[in-house]
Write a protein that holds these residues in place. Structure first.
Motif, PDB file in Angstrom:
ATOM      1  N   LEU A  74       0.930  -1.142   0.081  1.00  0.00           N
ATOM      2  CA  LEU A  74       0.049  -0.063  -0.002  1.00  0.00           C
ATOM      3  C   LEU A  74       0.994   1.029   0.014  1.00  0.00           C
ATOM      4  O   LEU A  74       1.896   1.370   0.651  1.00  0.00           O
ATOM      5  N   ALA A  75       0.534   2.263  -0.720  1.00  0.00           N
ATOM      6  CA  ALA A  75       1.362   3.555  -0.713  1.00  0.00           C
ATOM      7  C   ALA A  75       0.142   4.569  -0.852  1.00  0.00           C
ATOM      8  O   ALA A  75      -0.812   4.826  -1.076  1.00  0.00           O
ATOM      9  N   ALA A  76       0.476   5.497   0.457  1.00  0.00           N
ATOM     10  CA  ALA A  76      -0.271   6.514   0.841  1.00  0.00           C
ATOM     11  C   ALA A  76       0.252   7.966   0.139  1.00  0.00           C
ATOM     12  O   ALA A  76       1.462   8.230   0.004  1.00  0.00           O
ATOM     13  N   TYR A  77      -0.447   8.954  -0.343  1.00  0.00           N
ATOM     14  CA  TYR A  77      -0.277  10.106  -1.003  1.00  0.00           C
ATOM     15  C   TYR A  77      -1.203  11.338  -0.308  1.00  0.00           C
ATOM     16  O   TYR A  77      -2.239  10.828   0.069  1.00  0.00           O
ATOM     17  N   ASN A  78      -0.679  12.526  -0.412  1.00  0.00           N
ATOM     18  CA  ASN A  78      -1.131  13.879  -0.300  1.00  0.00           C
ATOM     19  C   ASN A  78      -1.276  14.534  -1.605  1.00  0.00           C
ATOM     20  O   ASN A  78      -0.178  14.836  -2.056  1.00  0.00           O
ATOM     21  N   TRP A  79      -2.316  15.092  -1.971  1.00  0.00           N
ATOM     22  CA  TRP A  79      -2.452  16.037  -3.141  1.00  0.00           C
ATOM     23  C   TRP A  79      -2.790  17.239  -2.262  1.00  0.00           C
ATOM     24  O   TRP A  79      -4.096  17.495  -1.971  1.00  0.00           O
ATOM     25  N   ARG A  80      -1.962  18.312  -1.976  1.00  0.00           N
ATOM     26  CA  ARG A  80      -2.197  19.632  -1.514  1.00  0.00           C
ATOM     27  C   ARG A  80      -1.326  20.621  -2.239  1.00  0.00           C
ATOM     28  O   ARG A  80      -0.113  20.551  -2.471  1.00  0.00           O
ATOM     29  N   ASP A  81      -1.838  21.762  -2.303  1.00  0.00           N
ATOM     30  CA  ASP A  81      -1.187  23.006  -2.779  1.00  0.00           C
ATOM     31  C   ASP A  81      -0.527  22.494  -4.299  1.00  0.00           C
ATOM     32  O   ASP A  81       0.512  23.195  -4.462  1.00  0.00           O
ATOM     33  N   GLY A  82      -1.131  21.967  -4.993  1.00  0.00           N
ATOM     34  CA  GLY A  82      -0.757  21.508  -6.305  1.00  0.00           C
ATOM     35  C   GLY A  82       0.573  20.414  -6.343  1.00  0.00           C
ATOM     36  O   GLY A  82       1.170  20.443  -7.542  1.00  0.00           O
ATOM     37  N   GLN A  83       0.681  20.007  -5.373  1.00  0.00           N
ATOM     38  CA  GLN A  83       2.167  18.881  -4.933  1.00  0.00           C
ATOM     39  C   GLN A  83       1.654  17.454  -4.597  1.00  0.00           C
ATOM     40  O   GLN A  83       0.702  17.386  -3.565  1.00  0.00           O
ATOM     41  N   LEU A  84       1.903  16.688  -5.287  1.00  0.00           N
ATOM     42  CA  LEU A  84       1.724  15.110  -4.964  1.00  0.00           C
ATOM     43  C   LEU A  84       2.901  14.897  -4.054  1.00  0.00           C
ATOM     44  O   LEU A  84       3.894  14.725  -4.516  1.00  0.00           O
ATOM     45  N   THR A  85       2.522  14.104  -2.747  1.00  0.00           N
ATOM     46  CA  THR A  85       3.729  13.806  -1.817  1.00  0.00           C
ATOM     47  C   THR A  85       3.450  12.360  -1.500  1.00  0.00           C
ATOM     48  O   THR A  85       2.361  12.289  -0.945  1.00  0.00           O
ATOM     49  N   LYS A  86       4.311  11.675  -1.295  1.00  0.00           N
ATOM     50  CA  LYS A  86       4.117  10.145  -0.945  1.00  0.00           C
ATOM     51  C   LYS A  86       4.173  10.259   0.605  1.00  0.00           C
ATOM     52  O   LYS A  86       5.331  10.694   1.295  1.00  0.00           O
ATOM     53  N   GLN A  87       3.528   9.799   1.430  1.00  0.00           N
ATOM     54  CA  GLN A  87       3.569   9.797   2.821  1.00  0.00           C
ATOM     55  C   GLN A  87       4.137   8.572   3.426  1.00  0.00           C
ATOM     56  O   GLN A  87       4.960   8.534   4.288  1.00  0.00           O
ATOM     57  N   TRP A  88       3.819   7.313   3.006  1.00  0.00           N
ATOM     58  CA  TRP A  88       4.598   6.106   3.448  1.00  0.00           C
ATOM     59  C   TRP A  88       4.229   5.116   2.211  1.00  0.00           C
ATOM     60  O   TRP A  88       3.371   5.118   1.580  1.00  0.00           O
ATOM     61  N   THR A  89       5.032   3.924   2.720  1.00  0.00           N
ATOM     62  CA  THR A  89       4.595   2.518   1.817  1.00  0.00           C
ATOM     63  C   THR A  89       4.819   1.683   2.697  1.00  0.00           C
ATOM     64  O   THR A  89       5.842   1.370   3.463  1.00  0.00           O
ATOM     65  N   PHE A  90       3.561   0.606   2.618  1.00  0.00           N
ATOM     66  CA  PHE A  90       3.838  -0.468   3.401  1.00  0.00           C
ATOM     67  C   PHE A  90       3.857  -1.624   2.425  1.00  0.00           C
ATOM     68  O   PHE A  90       3.166  -1.828   1.313  1.00  0.00           O
ATOM     69  N   ASP A  91       4.935  -2.494   2.682  1.00  0.00           N
ATOM     70  CA  ASP A  91       5.191  -3.695   1.727  1.00  0.00           C
ATOM     71  C   ASP A  91       5.382  -4.834   2.841  1.00  0.00           C
ATOM     72  O   ASP A  91       6.242  -4.896   3.837  1.00  0.00           O
TER      73      ASP A  91
END
Length: 751
Positions: free
Chosen positions: A341-358
């Motif tokens: 699983l991979a978590a992202y934030n889309w805020r202020d025109g920027q996509l940033t990855k928060q974490w990855t669970f593997d």
């Protein structure tokens, strides 16, 4: 019948009465799991701005009228209902948000006004009367295609979701089109393209996205998320893309000519090479906002459990409030073996990855093979942040494993306050592995402690949870392969089971009804049989034997749910709404976070019905008021609307009038938070113009005083460097009550 709701939502201690002993149950693997009685630390969450959702339907005895109670409205709010400008109620309506108007006709027009502190608020928009109990939304069906052998394939309207794409407080429909040659992952074969459309409720096609030849068609390939990720009051759309995907404006992502399908090899039609992407699209236009490599990547096909491309392409997705305040996007791959699983934030025109669970990472190995064909999202441990219930395991908000029941993969999953006598939430799940200790089991959602289960020794493919019998407090649960019907305590009620598909709140009581195929039934708990309430004879369900609607959700009207089916020829969607009068007043389910997340993930793989985060059923107490703020769409007017960047002017010579929707007071805007941004430039802060409180047009449209703020002209000119012609500017800010707003206007820039 009348129900006397308790003033507070309480839970009592739980006593297990199942014949299955706790000591014999599988013990979960924990990774810092919270105790079951953890009290919730609720955070104020960003939720959708919704209008009153007024709907009027012609019935035999007049007109049935229904409207929304919003999640952030006080218990003291009341309503007046008007037909053709004449008030219908002799006293303010306080005990419901529906009304049977016996004198209404097909030509009547209705509006509703909230009453706060004895004063009527702005009237809702006037609505006409539907002539039947469904709204027909015309569709633009894609043209037929041609298979490699020359035969034709056709398209059917498939799964749907909703979001407010344009910020008007009303939902739009986002629809996936499925070709008749779509495939399960276990099957070889070339498929037609998949299309994603967006429609207004009047049938206006807002945009169409073609996923292209490198995205295969089938239930497990495309999971599309629709949600306001950046808090601008308008929903974005996100899903997996590839070379050749064409956005809603006609732009092609990646290489338009690339074709990674196996056309001549041993796995015809499969796409097992080539780049994979995640794309966020603008909900209003379908325009690509950002594209990034899909995580987790495909890697070696054999890493996922087979060598022919079945398990590598099992995808899930969800929306979760991982910080407890704002939504994040979670994309996933795999559940039979490796799980990521991979978590992202889309805020202020920027996509940033928060974490990855593997599950391949050290310490996560036991989490492999525990996922379902579906998932759920809820704050299970009471810390105010969402967890992801991924089948038999749960991932914490920080991307770490919370617990693992080790019950294995399954096809159905239900999460909510299934047992109101216990603190916290519960999970009911069925299991596929014949070696699993249970074919169906219920566990504590916070800890993974299995409360009871029913051994089957075989694949138990169907399971359901809903309150259908008032003789047993809380939700009843039932499953296939001989499991039968049980109370939430593990007491067997009957070997005869209701349909095992969806549950829907439809009639006037608090029990849940049954939805299966194109039918809605009431469970006769005395005679253990279904009684039909509605058959949508002109409509069809989706996904073969799964027989689910395109969507089930609380889309408008009071708290009860709508059912969305396609017509048999897929030329329209029919949105059915109830016309049963109820005296139960509950705020819109779409402002309950667990339920709203359930609508977002409903289209994922094997569709499941949504549940609420509070107990909604016979004998319920008053639900807790959501701790929420709304992202409001604002009407903003920039003056002057033509700006000569060579002109010096005064420092404070650019003004902006701000008006909010009618139920919100612009005087609550914290002027120190108001900012203007241009194409992602550094925001410019505003100063209040105390001499002007908004122009007349703004006042008339919004029903509040409005405010006017000023911006430094030179700062704006600096932000506009390199721009020419029409330039969109965005105005944002917050209110003293915690709500936020976002509005846009266009400046004409000249040199």
């Amino acid at each position: 019948m009348d129900k006397q709701f308790n003033r507070r939502f309480k839970k009592a201690s739980h006593v297990l009465v199942s014949a299955v002993l706790l000591g014999a149950l599988a013990a979960p693997l924990h990774a810092g799991a919270a105790p079951a009685n953890t009290s919730s630390t609720s955070k104020q969450r960003q939720m959708e701005y919704l209008d009153r959702g007024l709907v009027a339907v012609k019935v035999d005895s007049g007109v049935f009228v229904s409207w929304r109670l919003l999640g952030n409205e006080p218990e003291s709010i009341a309503f007046n209902l008007y037909r053709d400008g004449v008030k219908l109620n002799s006293a303010p309506i306080t005990n419901s948000t529906n009304y049977q108007d016996n004198s209404g006709t097909k030509d009547s027009k209705y509006s509703v006004q909230a009453i706060l502190k004895g004063k009527e608020q702005q009237a809702s928009e006037k609505v006409g009367v539907w002539d039947t109990n469904y709204l027909s939304v015309p569709l633009q069906k894609p043209a037929d295609g041609t298979n490699p052998d020359g035969s034709a394939f056709t398209y059917s309207a498939n799964d749907a979701s909703v979001g407010d794409l344009d910020g008007d407080g009303q939902y739009e429909i986002i629809l996936k089109w499925d070709p008749s040659n779509s495939k399960d992952n276990s099957q070889d074969g070339i498929t037609g393209e998949v299309f994603i459309d967006a429609y207004k409720l009047d049938g206006t096609l807002m945009w169409r996205i073609s996923l292209g030849k490198n995205i295969r068609a089938g239930a497990h390939y495309t999971q599309f998320m629709v949600y306001d990720l950046d808090g601008d009051g308008k929903a974005e759309v996100a899903f997996k893309t590839a070379d050749g995907t064409t956005d809603g404006t006609g732009k092609v992502i990646g290489d338009a000519n690339a074709d990674y399908r196996d056309l001549t090899g041993s796995r015809p039609g499969r796409v097992l090479s080539g780049p994979e992407f995640l794309t966020i699209f603008d909900g209003k236009t379908g325009k690509e906002l950002v594209t990034t490599p899909y995580d987790p990547p495909r890697g070696n096909v054999t890493d996922w459990g087979d060598n022919y491309g079945n398990r590598v392409d099992r995808f899930l997705a969800c929306i979760a409030y991982l910080d407890g305040k704002r939504p994040s996007l979670v994309m996933a791959r795999g559940y039979y073996t490796r799980t990521v699983l991979a978590a992202y934030n889309w805020r202020d025109g920027q996509l940033t990855k928060q974490w990855t669970f593997d599950s391949n990472d050290a310490g996560n190995e036991t989490y492999a093979g525990q996922g379902n064909h579906n998932l759920s999202v809820a704050d299970v441990d009471g810390d105010g942040k969402d967890e992801i219930i991924y089948g038999a395991m749960t991932i914490d908000d920080n991307g770490k494993g919370l617990y693992n029941t080790r019950l294995g993969h399954g096809d159905a999953l239900h999460v909510g306050d299934l047992d109101p006598d216990r603190p916290g939430l519960e999970v009911f799940k069925v299991d596929e592995d014949k070696n699993s200790p249970y074919g169906a089991a219920m566990w504590d959602a916070a800890t993974g402690e299995v409360l009871w289960g029913v051994p089957t020794g075989k694949d138990t493919g169907r399971g359901m949870s809903a309150d259908i019998d008032p003789n047993y407090k809380g939700e009843e649960v039932w499953a296939s392969t001989g499991v039968g019907l049980y109370s939430n305590k593990g007491e067997k009620i009957s070997s005869t089971t209701p349909s095992i598909n969806f549950g829907i709140w439809w009639d006037g009581d608090l029990l849940r009804e049954l939805l299966d195929n194109n039918r809605i039934d009431k469970w006769d708990y005395t005679n253990f049989k279904a009684v039909n309430l509605l058959t949508a004879s002109e409509a069809s369900s989706n996904n073969g034997t799964k027989a689910n609607p395109a969507l089930q959700a609380d889309l408008f009207g009071d708290w009860r749910e709508e059912a969305v089916w396609r017509t048999a020829d897929s030329t329209a969607l029919h949105i059915y709404t109830t016309t049963a009068v109820t005296d139960h007043r509950i705020s819109t389910l779409m402002h309950d976070p667990v339920y709203r997340m359930g609508i977002a993930w409903q289209n994922v793989a094997y569709n499941q019905p949504p549940h609420t985060g509070f107990y909604l059923g016979d004998g319920m107490g008053t639900p807790p008021m959501p701790n929420m703020y709304v992202a409001l769409p604002a009407e903003v007017k920039v003056q002057p609307n033509t700006l000569n960047v060579k002109s010096q002017g005064g420092k404070n010579s650019v003004t902006v009038d701000i008006g909010l929707p009618s139920a919100y007071d612009s005087s609550l805007i914290e002027v120190g938070t108001v900012q203007m941004s241009v194409y992602g430039s550094k925001p410019i802060s505003a100063q209040e113009d105390k001499g002007n409180k908004g122009d007349k047009d703004s006042n008339d449209k919004h029903g509040d005083k409005g405010i006017t703020v000023k911006f430094d002209r030179q700062q704006l000119i600096e932000a506009l460097k390199g721009q020419n012609g029409d330039v969109e500017v965005t105005i944002t800010g917050t209110l003293r009550n915690g709500n936020s707003f976002n509005g846009t206007d266009t400046l004409k820039v000249i040199h």
